[in-house]
Design a protein around this motif. Structure first.
Motif, mmCIF file in Angstrom:
data_model
loop_
_atom_site.group_PDB
_atom_site.id
_atom_site.type_symbol
_atom_site.label_atom_id
_atom_site.label_comp_id
_atom_site.label_asym_id
_atom_site.label_seq_id
_atom_site.Cartn_x
_atom_site.Cartn_y
_atom_site.Cartn_z
ATOM 1 N N SER A 550 0.837 -1.211 0.000
ATOM 2 C CA SER A 550 0.000 0.000 0.000
ATOM 3 C C SER A 550 0.869 1.257 0.000
ATOM 4 C CB SER A 550 -0.910 0.004 1.232
ATOM 5 O OG SER A 550 -1.767 -1.104 1.210
ATOM 6 N N VAL A 551 1.982 1.157 0.753
ATOM 7 C CA VAL A 551 2.898 2.308 0.782
ATOM 8 C C VAL A 551 3.447 2.584 -0.607
ATOM 9 C CG1 VAL A 551 5.128 3.106 1.657
ATOM 10 C CG2 VAL A 551 3.502 2.029 3.217
ATOM 11 N N GLN A 552 3.838 1.545 -1.302
ATOM 12 C CA GLN A 552 4.438 1.704 -2.631
ATOM 13 C C GLN A 552 3.433 2.273 -3.642
ATOM 14 O OE1 GLN A 552 5.910 -2.241 -3.368
ATOM 15 N NE2 GLN A 552 7.876 -1.867 -2.353
ATOM 16 N N LYS A 553 2.140 2.058 -3.387
ATOM 17 C CA LYS A 553 1.129 2.580 -4.317
ATOM 18 C C LYS A 553 0.803 4.052 -4.048
ATOM 19 C CE LYS A 553 -1.141 -1.933 -4.941
ATOM 20 N NZ LYS A 553 -2.382 -2.699 -4.705
ATOM 21 N N GLU A 554 1.227 4.541 -2.895
ATOM 22 C CA GLU A 554 0.915 5.926 -2.535
ATOM 23 C C GLU A 554 1.703 6.879 -3.440
ATOM 24 O OE1 GLU A 554 -0.777 9.023 -1.245
ATOM 25 O OE2 GLU A 554 -1.322 7.151 -0.212
ATOM 26 N N LYS A 555 1.004 7.811 -4.082
ATOM 27 C CA LYS A 555 1.625 8.749 -5.024
ATOM 28 C C LYS A 555 2.309 9.900 -4.290
ATOM 29 C CE LYS A 555 0.033 6.422 -8.518
ATOM 30 N NZ LYS A 555 0.972 5.620 -9.329
ATOM 31 N N ASP A 556 1.683 10.285 -3.159
ATOM 32 C CA ASP A 556 2.249 11.386 -2.377
ATOM 33 C C ASP A 556 3.424 10.843 -1.577
ATOM 34 O OD1 ASP A 556 2.912 13.412 -0.646
ATOM 35 O OD2 ASP A 556 0.841 13.899 -0.120
ATOM 36 N N LEU A 557 4.659 11.275 -1.947
ATOM 37 C CA LEU A 557 5.858 10.727 -1.314
ATOM 38 C C LEU A 557 5.937 11.067 0.167
ATOM 39 C CD1 LEU A 557 8.553 11.273 -4.078
ATOM 40 C CD2 LEU A 557 7.237 9.223 -3.540
ATOM 41 N N ASP A 558 5.489 12.283 0.556
ATOM 42 C CA ASP A 558 5.502 12.621 1.992
ATOM 43 C C ASP A 558 4.541 11.714 2.762
ATOM 44 O OD1 ASP A 558 7.339 14.576 1.599
ATOM 45 O OD2 ASP A 558 5.855 16.201 1.407
ATOM 46 N N ARG A 559 3.362 11.521 2.148
ATOM 47 C CA ARG A 559 2.379 10.629 2.784
ATOM 48 C C ARG A 559 2.928 9.195 2.831
ATOM 49 N NH1 ARG A 559 -1.132 9.281 6.494
ATOM 50 N NH2 ARG A 559 -2.717 7.800 5.775
ATOM 51 N N GLN A 621 14.725 -9.124 9.398
ATOM 52 C CA GLN A 621 14.001 -9.259 8.124
ATOM 53 C C GLN A 621 13.004 -8.127 7.943
ATOM 54 O OE1 GLN A 621 11.719 -12.864 7.747
ATOM 55 N NE2 GLN A 621 11.466 -12.646 5.538
ATOM 56 N N LEU A 622 12.304 -7.769 9.034
ATOM 57 C CA LEU A 622 11.314 -6.693 8.931
ATOM 58 C C LEU A 622 11.986 -5.362 8.579
ATOM 59 C CD1 LEU A 622 9.006 -7.562 11.960
ATOM 60 C CD2 LEU A 622 8.431 -7.752 9.539
ATOM 61 N N ARG A 623 13.127 -5.103 9.216
ATOM 62 C CA ARG A 623 13.839 -3.860 8.912
ATOM 63 C C ARG A 623 14.327 -3.853 7.459
ATOM 64 N NH1 ARG A 623 17.410 -2.996 14.495
ATOM 65 N NH2 ARG A 623 15.598 -2.834 15.894
ATOM 66 N N ALA A 624 14.788 -5.019 7.046
ATOM 67 C CA ALA A 624 15.254 -5.119 5.648
ATOM 68 C C ALA A 624 14.106 -4.891 4.685
ATOM 69 C CB ALA A 624 15.900 -6.484 5.411
ATOM 70 N N LEU A 625 12.927 -5.413 4.992
ATOM 71 C CA LEU A 625 11.757 -5.231 4.121
ATOM 72 C C LEU A 625 11.377 -3.747 4.015
ATOM 73 C CD1 LEU A 625 9.444 -8.222 5.154
ATOM 74 C CD2 LEU A 625 10.460 -7.824 2.903
ATOM 75 N N VAL A 626 11.416 -3.079 5.169
ATOM 76 C CA VAL A 626 11.070 -1.651 5.171
ATOM 77 C C VAL A 626 12.076 -0.870 4.333
ATOM 78 C CG1 VAL A 626 10.892 0.414 6.604
ATOM 79 C CG2 VAL A 626 9.865 -1.752 7.379
ATOM 80 N N GLY A 627 13.368 -1.181 4.550
ATOM 81 C CA GLY A 627 14.408 -0.480 3.774
ATOM 82 C C GLY A 627 14.272 -0.747 2.290
ATOM 83 N N THR A 628 13.992 -2.011 1.937
ATOM 84 C CA THR A 628 13.832 -2.375 0.527
ATOM 85 C C THR A 628 12.632 -1.658 -0.084
ATOM 86 O OG1 THR A 628 14.802 -4.546 0.944
ATOM 87 C CG2 THR A 628 13.516 -4.290 -1.071
#
Length: 1004
Positions: A550-559, A621-628
């Motif tokens: 869902s984050v990756q689909k967000e167009k507003d980069l700040d959001r 793994q979770l931190r790596a996923l967020v960073g990726t």
């Protein structure tokens, strides 16, 4: 072999009715043995043969004495006015306990027919053996001239016993004499007597062999009672024994608190009082329900012992003089004995008719909380007293019936107790001990003819009145609130009650937390075994991955950056909650049993593996996923804001936790402060009310009516009222103060270690639990060893008996073709069983007095033969490797063989329901021997627990095998452990730990 006949000159068989029952009859026969200077008298009752055997090693009877006195049923068998014709050299003279002719009536009461065998020892030497066969039913024939009754009597010379053939000849003589009298009796009576005679199937030599061969072992250090060679004494062989005998014994065994039969026989000699003289005669009664096994009914620990007496709460001992006045010692609980005098004010100043006598009495408190006896032992002693508690009377060390029986409250103790338990204190079934009288000092206490106690003459009435006064005054002096010496009892009782109350209160307080703790451990292991931590993390991972999409689909980069921080925070929070789910805190204020402590240690190990194997990798793994995700979406994350968000959430969480705990402790402190204030105020108020009440009571006293002693008694009474209340509140306030002092408020720095009183108590409790479990384990192993010795002995006897019976059956089978197939099947099955038993020959005893080399080949052969049929039934294969066959150990077979038997037996059990192939491998390496299998794995928490006593995962398992195996090997210098081996699911290893030095090896 000399022969003669004896005639009965006079008899009154109606006297049999004087004997109330079998137990009374046997007690009379014990007395006769005592009078004959026997050291031992033993009864063996064989139910299957309806055979009653009583044997003693007394002075016996000469043929002349047997004919002139024992067979002359109406005369006194004791000669010389209460003395016997011979007293063994070096033996103190014994007072005569038996009564004129009662012993013969006792025998007739047990059964209608008896074979008497007696060999006498006299000053001039050992006499010949006299044997007589008597059928008592002949003496009941109405109108019969007793001179017409002939009793077969034989004399055996040369130290021999009568043969079975001789017994048959005596039976024929008796049967012929009965037939001569056939016209003088009813046909039914004639048939009954002849049937009784024909049913007498006895071989004295075979009976003697049974005892002397060790089939019926004597007590340690004792030789079997025998009339062969130089053996002396009297044996009575009664057959058929009356059926009521077995009925009375069985009723005893099925009764928990009213052993009607046994209670007449136990305590024949005064053995419960510690300082009593050694019994002049020892009694035994073996009940043989089956041919090869018996139950001991009256000796050993069946009756109250001197240790039971010592363990009791209170003890009273002393002497009543010829005026009925008591002087002696009283010991209350474990306090120092005090000298005490009890006057008998009903005395007239003249010597009593009953005479002087002694008492030695113990008493057990009615409730465990008031007793000094440990709780673990109190119940057992109380149950014993329910069966045998009471006050026994002994004349010259021999019991007078029925005094002591729990249903004979001959001093009205329970009658008084029912009027006021607190006032009269004593309970009859909590009293046990002895009233000791003698024939010289107490001749006026005369027994009734039927042995139902003493005749109720003036001497007996004085005797009971003195003892009743004794118990009433003891209660008044020591066990009533107003008693002159009651503080000795009340103070100690209150102390015990407080201790018991504290123990129970603690048990109540910790039981809920202990159960919750063990439940949490059990739940943890179940969830780990089901791989629940990984499953829960997989769910979290799925949710995080969905959120990142869902984050990756967000167009507003700040959001998108804000959502990414929220997702990471959510993931860290959920992972922290997951960690908490699988984290258990041990309550330090409770002690842990061995098993619970073992589970706790297994938890710590499992939890560490969980952290390393699941939670830390999950966090990374979770931190790596967020960073990726951030990199893929080209989102710029404000790291300051990210860390602030994470820190803020952690701060809020821990602040709430600390705030809740702080509120809880403040509330607890306020509640305790209120309780302390109320306790102090209540003490002050009650103390003032008590003092005011005493002052008012003092103003109402008319001193003109009080003498000096009355004034002093009033002073003691009023001071005691004040002192009791003051002492009670002083102890309460001191206890509260001590608890407050013990509270340590520490923690000035993060390195301070604060240890609470609860933690100290928990540590002590854990040590006590470990010691108690160790004591229980030792006791169980001792009991197991004793039982094994008995079973081994009885097994040997059974096997010998079966083999002998098979030999006789074979002769019948050879004469009957239809019986032969049945015999062959029985014989084949027996040989198969005997073959199994033969395998255990090395286990029964150390046949080799020196250590020997035991090869792996020998062990493999032993196991293969032992388990062959069972392994084929469950499709299990035993695979000894070449390394195992060639390996040797040094020691006793009785050490190593049982260990391998246990390991293979366990392996077969767990393999039988496992998927094929099912294999047990016997292997070896440079350091030891291996027993492995491919069955189900042992879970981590059980890897050490399986060696604990009573630990077992088998349904109804006893948890003894591995415990005993490890300890047995340890004594031989070897270890037994469960090791990791990638080739097997389960792998046990036996390794040498200590070099076997100083013992020569048997190479034979």
């Amino acid at each position: 072999m000399a022969k003669f006949k004896a005639r009965a000159r006079t008899v009154d068989m109606l006297g049999r009715q004087q004997i109330a029952g079998a137990a009374t009859a046997i007690s009379e026969l014990f007395k006769n043995a005592h009078d004959a200077y026997a050291n031992r008298v033993e009864v063996d009752y064989y139910r299957t043969d309806s055979l009653f055997l009583l044997r003693d090693d007394g002075i016996g009877m000469t043929p002349k004495e047997f004919q002139d006195r024992w067979l002359t049923l109406g005369t006194e068998s004791k000669v010389g006015g209460g003395t016997l014709p011979y007293r063994p050299r070096g033996t103190a003279e014994r007072p005569i306990m038996g009564e004129k002719g009662i012993g013969r009536l006792a025998i007739a009461r047990i059964g209608p027919q008896v074979l008497v065998m007696s060999r006498a020892r006299r000053a001039e030497g050992i006499d010949d053996l006299v044997v007589g066969l008597v059928n008592w039913e002949l003496f009941e024939i109405p109108g019969l001239d007793l001179d017409e009754i002939e009793i077969p009597v034989e004399v055996c010379t040369g130290g021999k016993l009568p043969t079975a053939k001789l017994i048959e000849q005596m039976k024929k003589k008796l049967s012929d004499s009965v037939q001569v009298l056939s016209g003088r009796m009813a046909p039914d009576r004639l048939r009954r007597i002849q049937k009784s005679i024909s049913s007498f199937v006895v071989d004295p030599n075979r009976i003697d062999s049974f005892f002397t061969s060790g089939d019926a072992a004597a007590e340690p250090g004792e030789t079997p009672l025998s009339l062969k060679d130089d053996g002396v004494g009297t044996h009575f062989i009664i057959q058929p024994a009356d059926e009521f005998l077995s009925e009375e014994i069985d009723r005893d065994q099925n009764s928990n608190d009213d052993p009607t039969f046994t209670k007449f026989l136990v305590g024949f000699a005064n053995t419960m009082v510690p300082d009593a003289p050694s019994p002049s005669v020892r009694t035994r009664f073996r009940d043989w329900k089956f041919t090869e096994t018996s139950s001991e009914l009256i000796s050993g620990g069946a009756f109250l012992t001197s240790q039971d007496f010592t363990d009791a709460d209170h003890h009273f001992s002393g002497q009543f003089d010829e005026f009925g006045q008591f002087t002696g010692e009283v010991r209350i609980y474990d306090q120092k004995p005090v000298r005490h005098v009890i006057p008998w004010e009903a005395g007239t100043g003249l010597p009593t008719l009953c005479g002087p006598f002694k008492v030695n009495i113990a008493h057990l408190q009615g409730e465990a909380r008031n007793s000094r006896v440990p709780v673990s032992e109190y119940t057992a002693l109380k149950q014993k007293l329910d069966r045998f508690g009471g006050l026994y009377v002994y004349r010259d060390g021999i019991r007078i019936l029925p005094y002591g029986n729990s249903d004979q409250d001959w001093l009205n103790v329970e009658t008084r107790r029912n009027k006021g338990q607190a006032y009269y204190f004593f309970a009859y079934r909590r009293i046990f001990g002895a009233v000791e009288i003698t024939q010289d000092d107490n001749a006026a206490l005369v027994e009734k003819a039927g042995r139902e106690g003493f005749q109720t003459n003036k001497a007996y009435r004085q005797f009971t009145a003195i003892l009743e006064n004794f118990f009433i005054q003891l209660a008044a002096d020591f066990f009533r609130e107003s008693g002159v010496k009651s503080s000795i009892w009340s103070d100690r009782k209150n102390e015990l009650e407080r201790s018991e109350f504290a123990r129970r209160k603690r048990a109540e307080n910790v039981s809920v937390r202990k159960k919750a703790f063990t439940d949490n451990l059990e739940r943890f292991f179940t969830r780990v075994q089901d791989n629940d931590p990984k499953s829960q993390y997989d769910i979290l991972l799925t949710d995080v991955q969905a959120a990142l999409k869902s984050v990756q689909k967000e167009k507003d980069l700040d959001r998108a950056a804000e959502l990414l921080i929220q997702t990471e925070s959510f993931a860290e929070h959920r992972l922290g909650e997951l960690r908490k789910e699988f984290t258990i805190t041990r309550p330090r204020e409770i002690g842990l049993s061995t098993q619970t402590r073992r589970d706790w240690e297994s938890y710590l190990s499992e939890r560490a593996q969980l952290e390393e194997g699941v939670f830390i990798p999950a966090s990374e793994q979770l931190r790596a996923l967020v960073g990726t995700a951030a990199k893929a979406a080209r989102i710029h994350v404000d790291q300051r804001k990210r860390l602030q968000t994470l820190i803020n959430e952690l701060s809020v969480e821990v602040s709430k936790s600390i705030q809740a705990q702080a509120t809880d402790i403040r509330q607890t402190a306020e509640e305790k402060e209120t309780e302390v204030r109320e306790l102090a105020q209540a003490a002050i108020v009650e103390m003032k009310d008590t003092i005011d009440g005493v002052r008012v009571e003092l103003q109402r006293v008319d001193f003109s009516e009080l003498g000096q002693s009355g004034i002093e008694q009033l002073r003691t009474q009023l001071e005691r009222k004040i002192d009791l209340v003051a002492r009670h509140h002083r102890e309460l306030l001191e206890s509260a103060k001590q608890q407050l002092v013990e509270i340590k408020i520490g923690g000035n720095s993060k390195d301070d270690l604060v240890i609470s009183a609860g933690e100290i108590t928990g540590a002590i409790e854990e040590e006590v639990l470990a010691l108690r479990e160790g004591a229980d384990a030792d006791a169980e192993l001792v009991q197991l060893g004793m039982a094994l010795a008995v079973v081994t002995h009885e097994f040997d006897a059974v096997i010998r008996s079966i083999r002998g019976e098979l030999g006789r059956l074979k002769r019948w089978a050879q004469a009957s073709p239809q019986l032969m197939p049945i015999y062959e099947r029985i014989h084949g099955n027996f040989e198969h069983l005997d073959g199994y038993l033969a395998l255990f020959t090395p286990l029964q005893r150390r046949l080799y007095r020196k250590p020997q080399r035991i090869s792996g080949s020998e062990i493999a052969k032993f196991l293969g033969e032992l388990f062959d049929e069972r392994m084929r039934r469950h499709s299990v294969t035993l695979v000894p490797t070449d390394e195992f066959r060639n390996k040797t150990v040094v020691g006793y077979p009785s050490t190593f063989f049982p260990v391998f038997v246990n390991l293979v037996d366990n392996a077969i059990y767990w393999l039988k329901n496992h998927r094929p192939p099912r294999t047990i491998t016997l292997g070896a390496d440079a350091t030891g021997l291996i027993v492995a299998n491919n069955g189900p794995k042992v879970v981590v928490r059980d890897r050490e627990a399986i060696f604990d006593l009573r630990f077992s995962r088998k349904p109804n398992g006893r948890g003894l095998g591995l415990y005993i195996s490890r300890h047995t090997l340890a004594k031989a210098g070897y270890s037994l452990s469960l090791v990791q081996n990638p080739e097997f699911s389960v792998c046990f290893k036996i390794a040498e730990q200590l070099a076997q030095k100083g013992e020569q090896i048997d190479e034979s």
